[in-house]
Scaffold this active site. Structure first.
Site, PDB file in Angstrom:
ATOM      1  N   GLN A  99       0.863  -1.179   0.000  1.00 35.68           N
ATOM      2  CA  GLN A  99       0.000   0.000   0.000  1.00 35.68           C
ATOM      3  C   GLN A  99       0.903   1.232   0.000  1.00 35.68           C
ATOM      4  O   GLN A  99       1.609   1.490   0.974  1.00 35.68           O
ATOM      5  CB  GLN A  99      -0.905   0.009   1.233  1.00 35.68           C
ATOM      6  N   TYR A 181      -5.680  10.594   5.097  1.00 32.24           N
ATOM      7  CA  TYR A 181      -4.327  10.878   4.610  1.00 32.24           C
ATOM      8  C   TYR A 181      -4.417  11.696   3.313  1.00 32.24           C
ATOM      9  O   TYR A 181      -5.492  12.133   2.938  1.00 32.24           O
ATOM     10  CB  TYR A 181      -3.539   9.573   4.479  1.00 32.24           C
TER      11      TYR A 181
HETATM   12  C1  LIG Z   1      -2.547  -1.919  13.903  1.00 30.08           C
HETATM   13  C2  LIG Z   1      -3.322  -1.396  12.737  1.00 30.08           C
HETATM   14  C3  LIG Z   1      -2.662  -0.708  11.721  1.00 30.08           C
HETATM   15  C4  LIG Z   1      -3.375  -0.248  10.589  1.00 30.08           C
HETATM   16  N1  LIG Z   1      -2.690   0.345   9.557  1.00 30.08           N
HETATM   17  C5  LIG Z   1      -3.336   0.596   8.397  1.00 30.08           C
HETATM   18  C6  LIG Z   1      -2.608   0.967   7.238  1.00 30.08           C
HETATM   19  O1  LIG Z   1      -1.379   1.012   7.212  1.00 30.08           O
HETATM   20  N2  LIG Z   1      -3.322   1.245   6.112  1.00 30.08           N
HETATM   21  C7  LIG Z   1      -4.693   1.154   6.078  1.00 30.08           C
HETATM   22  O2  LIG Z   1      -5.293   1.430   5.040  1.00 30.08           O
HETATM   23  N3  LIG Z   1      -5.399   0.764   7.159  1.00 30.08           N
HETATM   24  C8  LIG Z   1      -4.749   0.452   8.297  1.00 30.08           C
HETATM   25  N4  LIG Z   1      -5.441  -0.043   9.368  1.00 30.08           N
HETATM   26  C9  LIG Z   1      -6.886  -0.306   9.216  1.00 30.08           C
HETATM   27  C10 LIG Z   1      -7.098  -1.766   8.829  1.00 30.08           C
HETATM   28  O3  LIG Z   1      -6.483  -2.081   7.603  1.00 30.08           O
HETATM   29  C11 LIG Z   1      -8.601  -2.108   8.746  1.00 30.08           C
HETATM   30  O4  LIG Z   1      -9.186  -1.354   7.721  1.00 30.08           O
HETATM   31  C12 LIG Z   1      -9.335  -1.836  10.061  1.00 30.08           C
HETATM   32  O5  LIG Z   1      -8.597  -2.298  11.176  1.00 30.08           O
HETATM   33  C13 LIG Z   1     -10.713  -2.503  10.076  1.00 30.08           C
HETATM   34  O6  LIG Z   1     -10.595  -3.895   9.880  1.00 30.08           O
HETATM   35  P1  LIG Z   1     -10.687  -4.956  11.113  1.00 30.08           P
HETATM   36  O7  LIG Z   1     -12.021  -4.712  11.796  1.00 30.08           O
HETATM   37  O8  LIG Z   1     -10.622  -6.311  10.433  1.00 30.08           O
HETATM   38  O9  LIG Z   1      -9.556  -4.700  12.037  1.00 30.08           O
HETATM   39  C14 LIG Z   1      -4.775  -0.469  10.510  1.00 30.08           C
HETATM   40  C15 LIG Z   1      -5.437  -1.140  11.557  1.00 30.08           C
HETATM   41  C16 LIG Z   1      -4.727  -1.618  12.635  1.00 30.08           C
HETATM   42  C17 LIG Z   1      -5.480  -2.389  13.703  1.00 30.08           C
END
Ligand SMILES: Cc1cc2nc3c(=O)[nH]c(=O)nc-3n(C[C@H](O)[C@H](O)[C@H](O)COP(=O)(O)O)c2cc1C
Length: 360
Positions: A99, A181
């Protein structure tokens, strides 16, 4: 009818199932360079059976990092450590994705476990930039409004980042246009109050993303897939809407984007978000139906039958999991067993689709 363990071919790349590792910042890079942590973090999810492993938001310039410890791909020295990781992921039968990102006005923050909020200039912090001089929140640094020359220069850094990503062995490229962002901050009237060609009308607010996506698509091989992550709604009065996301998705499709990764929010601290199971699936479904492009669903998807149903009901083509894959890197293999019991695929097939290793 497709199901979660049915392979999916996008351009010249075949995903062995529909389970993807959502990009997750690890706050563990050294001057942007990947470390053993990233090899184990990303590699173990590939071993666990995910079809696509997308590495965290990876900054196209140092100032585009969210935190000082974020991953970067602004220098050639970033390529070798990443190459080791992409090779390992591929050896497990998984597809390595990256990404590419610029944090914009949300740059220069502390790591979450240090409390988040701004990283002051005298503590390794730096000056964030954005479409307008409007900070994300009271405890964030004031961004400097980008000039037209600077906008062009950042877009060229996205192109260079994509060229390095290819050298590093990635087979799937995602443009980060979500979560407040840089790209998303241009989309939203809450953060973009420019009066030039990059602000005002819908056409002007999406110009930065459309131009950047066009340039990186040209720099990325035609036989490799590209996705764009959108915050499909700001969930806030006066903010970016799902209707605008559908229109933007149509334009992204026409310039060669293959899939929209449908997230939401994080553009304003004043959003009212009804967080719960599947709360963003509606966006993946609407964009898939209205824009006629493949979508990924993400957010609070934790149960195998829940995820499988999203694919079967054709609400999305793939499922992105973040926190559930932190809790259980072997979720795809466990899910194959559970979904099998309800007849989706035979058990040997399930394991094959989930985790068959292609070791030499
Ligand atoms: C530790 C952490 C780091 C994340 N870093 C990013 C990232 O680098 N880029 C991004 O688009 N989303 C990032 N997210 C969001 C996740 O990709 C995801 O969209 C969000 O956690 C919801 O999904 P989930 O309910 O399965 O956790 C991050 C989430 C977590 C928990």
């Amino acid at each position: 009818m497709p199901h979660m363990f049915e392979p999916l071919t996008v351009r010249g790349v075949t995903l062995r199932n529909r389970i993807c590792v959502s990009p997750m910042c690890q706050y563990s890079s050294v001057d942007g360079h990947a470390t053993d942590w990233h090899l184990v973090h990303l590699g173990s999810r590939a071993v666990g059976g995910a079809a696509l492993v997308i590495a965290e938001a990876t900054a196209v310039e140092p100032e585009g990092r969210i935190s000082f410890e974020d991953a970067g791909i602004w220098a050639d020295s970033h390529i070798e450590p990443l190459k080791r990781i992409t090779k390992f992921i591929e050896e497990q039968g998984s597809v390595p994705g990256i990404q590419i990102a610029h944090a914009g006005r949300k740059a220069s923050t502390k790591r979450p476990w240090e409390g988040g909020g701004k990283l002051p200039l005298d503590q390794n912090g730096w000056q964030p930039v954005g479409p307008s001089a409007i900070p994300f929140d009271t405890d964030y640094l004031m961004p400097r409004e980008l000039t037209l020359d600077e906008i062009g220069a950042i877009q060229e850094k996205f192109v260079a980042a994509v060229q390095r990503s290819l050298k590093a062995g990635f087979k799937w490229m995602e443009l980060h246009a979500a979560h407040g962002y840089l790209c998303h901050s241009f989309h939203s009237p809450l953060s973009n109050q420019r009066s030039d060609q990059y602000g005002g009308s819908f056409e002007n607010r999406v110009r930065f993303t459309i131009e950047t996506a066009t340039k990186v698509r040209k720099a990325w091989p035609q036989d490799l897939p590209m996705s764009v992550r959108l915050s499909c709604s700001d969930w806030a009065d006066g903010g970016w809407t799902i209707e605008e996301s559908i229109e933007l998705s149509k334009q992204l499709k026409s310039l060669g984007v293959d899939l929209i990764d449908c997230s939401s929010g994080a553009g304003t601290p004043h959003a009212k978000i009804p967080v719960g199971a599947n709360y963003q699936v509606q966006f993946a479904e609407a964009i898939k139906r209205e824009a006629g492009i493949m979508t990924g669903a993400v957010g609070m998807i934790t149960e195998p039958m829940q995820a499988d149903a999203i694919v079967r009901m054709e609400q999305a083509d793939v499922i992105f999991l973040a926190r559930e894959l932190l809790r259980d890197p072997y979720w795809p293999v466990h899910a194959a067993q559970i979904v099998h019991k309800s007849d989706a695929v035979s058990l040997p097939d399930a394991y094959h689709y989930a985790a068959y290793p292609k070791r030499k």
